[in-house]
Design a protein around this motif. Structure first.
Motif, mmCIF file in Angstrom:
data_model
loop_
_atom_site.group_PDB
_atom_site.id
_atom_site.type_symbol
_atom_site.label_atom_id
_atom_site.label_comp_id
_atom_site.label_asym_id
_atom_site.label_seq_id
_atom_site.Cartn_x
_atom_site.Cartn_y
_atom_site.Cartn_z
ATOM 1 N N PHE A 112 0.713 -1.261 0.091
ATOM 2 C CA PHE A 112 0.078 0.135 -0.015
ATOM 3 C C PHE A 112 0.908 1.408 -0.124
ATOM 4 N N PRO A 113 0.179 2.268 -0.526
ATOM 5 C CA PRO A 113 1.130 3.767 -0.631
ATOM 6 C C PRO A 113 1.268 4.231 0.806
ATOM 7 N N ASN A 114 2.174 5.151 0.735
ATOM 8 C CA ASN A 114 2.527 5.839 2.163
ATOM 9 C C ASN A 114 1.121 6.883 2.639
ATOM 10 N N ARG A 115 0.945 6.874 3.766
ATOM 11 C CA ARG A 115 0.055 7.707 4.347
ATOM 12 C C ARG A 115 -1.653 7.443 3.724
ATOM 13 N N PHE A 116 -1.763 6.361 3.610
ATOM 14 C CA PHE A 116 -3.207 5.560 2.875
ATOM 15 C C PHE A 116 -4.198 5.584 4.031
ATOM 16 N N PHE A 117 -4.105 5.188 5.075
ATOM 17 C CA PHE A 117 -4.818 4.603 6.064
ATOM 18 C C PHE A 117 -5.257 5.424 7.129
ATOM 19 N N ASP A 118 -6.345 5.596 7.794
ATOM 20 C CA ASP A 118 -6.651 6.365 8.771
ATOM 21 C C ASP A 118 -6.277 5.334 10.134
ATOM 22 N N ALA A 119 -6.598 4.331 10.087
ATOM 23 C CA ALA A 119 -6.245 3.385 11.237
ATOM 24 C C ALA A 119 -5.596 2.041 10.711
ATOM 25 N N TYR A 120 -4.799 1.454 11.423
ATOM 26 C CA TYR A 120 -4.300 0.178 11.278
ATOM 27 C C TYR A 120 -4.514 -0.855 12.276
ATOM 28 N N THR A 121 -5.057 -2.062 12.232
ATOM 29 C CA THR A 121 -5.495 -2.803 13.565
ATOM 30 C C THR A 121 -4.827 -4.160 13.110
ATOM 31 N N ILE A 122 -4.577 -4.925 14.079
ATOM 32 C CA ILE A 122 -3.850 -6.223 14.132
ATOM 33 C C ILE A 122 -4.297 -6.855 15.321
ATOM 34 N N ALA A 123 -5.147 -7.771 15.207
ATOM 35 C CA ALA A 123 -5.355 -8.849 16.317
ATOM 36 C C ALA A 123 -4.987 -10.080 16.441
ATOM 37 N N PHE A 124 -4.044 -10.599 17.341
ATOM 38 C CA PHE A 124 -3.515 -11.915 17.516
ATOM 39 C C PHE A 124 -2.836 -12.277 16.388
ATOM 40 N N ASP A 140 9.609 -10.620 11.281
ATOM 41 C CA ASP A 140 10.451 -9.268 11.759
ATOM 42 C C ASP A 140 9.519 -8.308 12.136
ATOM 43 N N ILE A 141 9.087 -8.692 13.473
ATOM 44 C CA ILE A 141 8.232 -7.486 14.214
ATOM 45 C C ILE A 141 8.473 -5.824 14.196
ATOM 46 N N PRO A 142 9.595 -5.687 14.181
ATOM 47 C CA PRO A 142 10.177 -4.199 14.010
ATOM 48 C C PRO A 142 9.825 -3.806 12.515
ATOM 49 N N ALA A 143 10.088 -4.490 11.343
ATOM 50 C CA ALA A 143 9.741 -4.209 10.172
ATOM 51 C C ALA A 143 8.161 -4.148 9.793
ATOM 52 N N ALA A 144 7.462 -5.042 10.494
ATOM 53 C CA ALA A 144 5.839 -4.798 10.525
ATOM 54 C C ALA A 144 5.438 -3.516 11.286
ATOM 55 N N LEU A 145 6.026 -3.113 12.300
ATOM 56 C CA LEU A 145 5.617 -1.983 12.813
ATOM 57 C C LEU A 145 5.889 -0.613 12.291
ATOM 58 N N SER A 146 7.155 -0.736 11.448
ATOM 59 C CA SER A 146 7.598 0.598 10.424
ATOM 60 C C SER A 146 6.709 0.522 9.439
ATOM 61 N N GLU A 147 6.175 -0.571 8.784
ATOM 62 C CA GLU A 147 5.389 -0.627 7.524
ATOM 63 C C GLU A 147 4.168 0.041 8.353
ATOM 64 N N ALA A 148 3.583 -0.263 9.472
ATOM 65 C CA ALA A 148 2.218 0.143 9.960
ATOM 66 C C ALA A 148 2.233 1.682 10.053
ATOM 67 N N HIS A 149 3.573 2.190 10.392
ATOM 68 C CA HIS A 149 3.638 3.659 10.564
ATOM 69 C C HIS A 149 3.679 4.422 9.196
ATOM 70 N N ARG A 150 4.326 3.538 8.208
ATOM 71 C CA ARG A 150 4.337 3.958 6.858
ATOM 72 C C ARG A 150 3.220 4.371 6.159
ATOM 73 N N VAL A 151 2.277 3.428 6.281
ATOM 74 C CA VAL A 151 0.810 3.436 5.576
ATOM 75 C C VAL A 151 -0.225 4.229 6.201
ATOM 76 N N LEU A 152 0.198 4.686 7.464
ATOM 77 C CA LEU A 152 -1.066 5.444 8.157
ATOM 78 C C LEU A 152 -0.746 7.017 7.695
ATOM 79 N N LYS A 153 -1.874 7.789 7.605
ATOM 80 C CA LYS A 153 -1.796 9.081 7.478
ATOM 81 C C LYS A 153 -1.404 9.801 8.683
ATOM 82 N N ARG A 154 -0.860 11.052 8.766
ATOM 83 C CA ARG A 154 -0.622 11.755 9.997
ATOM 84 C C ARG A 154 -1.744 11.935 10.683
ATOM 85 N N GLY A 155 -1.745 11.718 12.033
ATOM 86 C CA GLY A 155 -2.937 11.685 12.590
ATOM 87 C C GLY A 155 -3.554 10.291 12.843
#
Length: 243
Positions: A121-133, A140-155
């Motif tokens: 997905f592109p940068n700053r595309f989503f308003d929220a990111y959820t992951i359950a269990f 690579d958990i740090p890589a996944a967290l970094s990607e979550a940050h990348r695809v989220l919009k500011r705010g």
């Protein structure tokens, strides 16, 4: 990334973990929700309800539900009329979710195969990111967290529901016996797969504790990180904001 990562109580090469986790979820996909009920006494449903209330999905938002193959979180999020993308690395889990959505008459969800560590997905595309269990099964958990940050919009907001380590001493001892001795037996009885459920329990034991994981979320760039323990931390809701 380290030369080895945990697969339950074993330390294996990163690629080996990815392959073996894939095998686990292909094996359990058809009975995954039945086993969740059996392992938690149905309480996982209440935890997921609480989780989605914390996310506060709103109409018109773009929300990515990562590792959401069977649809449990997405179905709850969709009640808000937000636009939900369900992503999972495992096609078997996605097939279960799409079948469940069709049976329930839930339309409009976007289902896509995706690796949490390398999202398409592109940068700053989503308003929220959820992951359950799901985060503890990522190689690579740090890589996944970094990607979550990348695809989220500011705010944008990050929410994670995951098993952790309960801080209630007596309860911790009881749960330890239950999980190690009985859950694999339930897996054999209900899903004919003792080994996969042994891995799922062992993966909880190897997952970082609540404060350490909160620190990992902060290191990925999130602000105002928080953790909300449930049952003393047996389960926890972690959150953070991209500012």
């Amino acid at each position: 990334m380290n030369d080895t990562v945990s697969f339950g109580y074993e330390d294996v090469a990163p690629g080996e973990k990815t392959r073996r986790v894939g095998d686990v979820f292909r094996n359990v996909a058809a009975r995954y929700d039945l086993m969740n009920d059996a392992m938690s006494g149905g309480m996982h449903r209440l935890w997921k309800d609480r989780f989605v209330r914390r996310v506060k999905p709103r109409e018109g938002e773009q929300i990515l539900d990562m590792a959401g193959g069977t649809g449990d979180i997405a179905f709850r999020l969709a009640e808000s009329d937000a636009a939900i993308t369900v992503a999972d690395i495992n096609p078997a889990m996605l097939e279960v979710g799409m079948d469940r959505a069709a049976k329930r008459g839930i339309d409009g969800l976007v289902w896509t195969e995706a690796n949490a560590e390398t999202l398409q997905f592109p940068n700053r595309f989503f308003d929220a990111y959820t992951i359950a269990f799901g985060i503890r099964n990522v190689t690579d958990i740090p890589a996944a967290l970094s990607e979550a940050h990348r695809v989220l919009k500011r705010g944008g907001r990050f929410y994670c529901l995951e098993f952790s380590t309960t801080l209630w001493p007596g309860f911790a001892d009881v749960y330890d016996v239950y999980s190690h001795r009985l859950v694999p037996k339930l897996g054999k009885l209900l899903a004919n797969d003792e080994d996969s459920y042994r891995y799922l329990i062992e993966s909880i034991r190897r997952f970082p504790d609540m404060e350490r994981f909160r620190g990992m979320i902060a290191e990925a760039g999130f602000a105002q990180t928080k953790v909300e323990p449930i049952l003393g931390g047996l389960v926890a809701i972690h959150s953070g904001w991209k500012i």
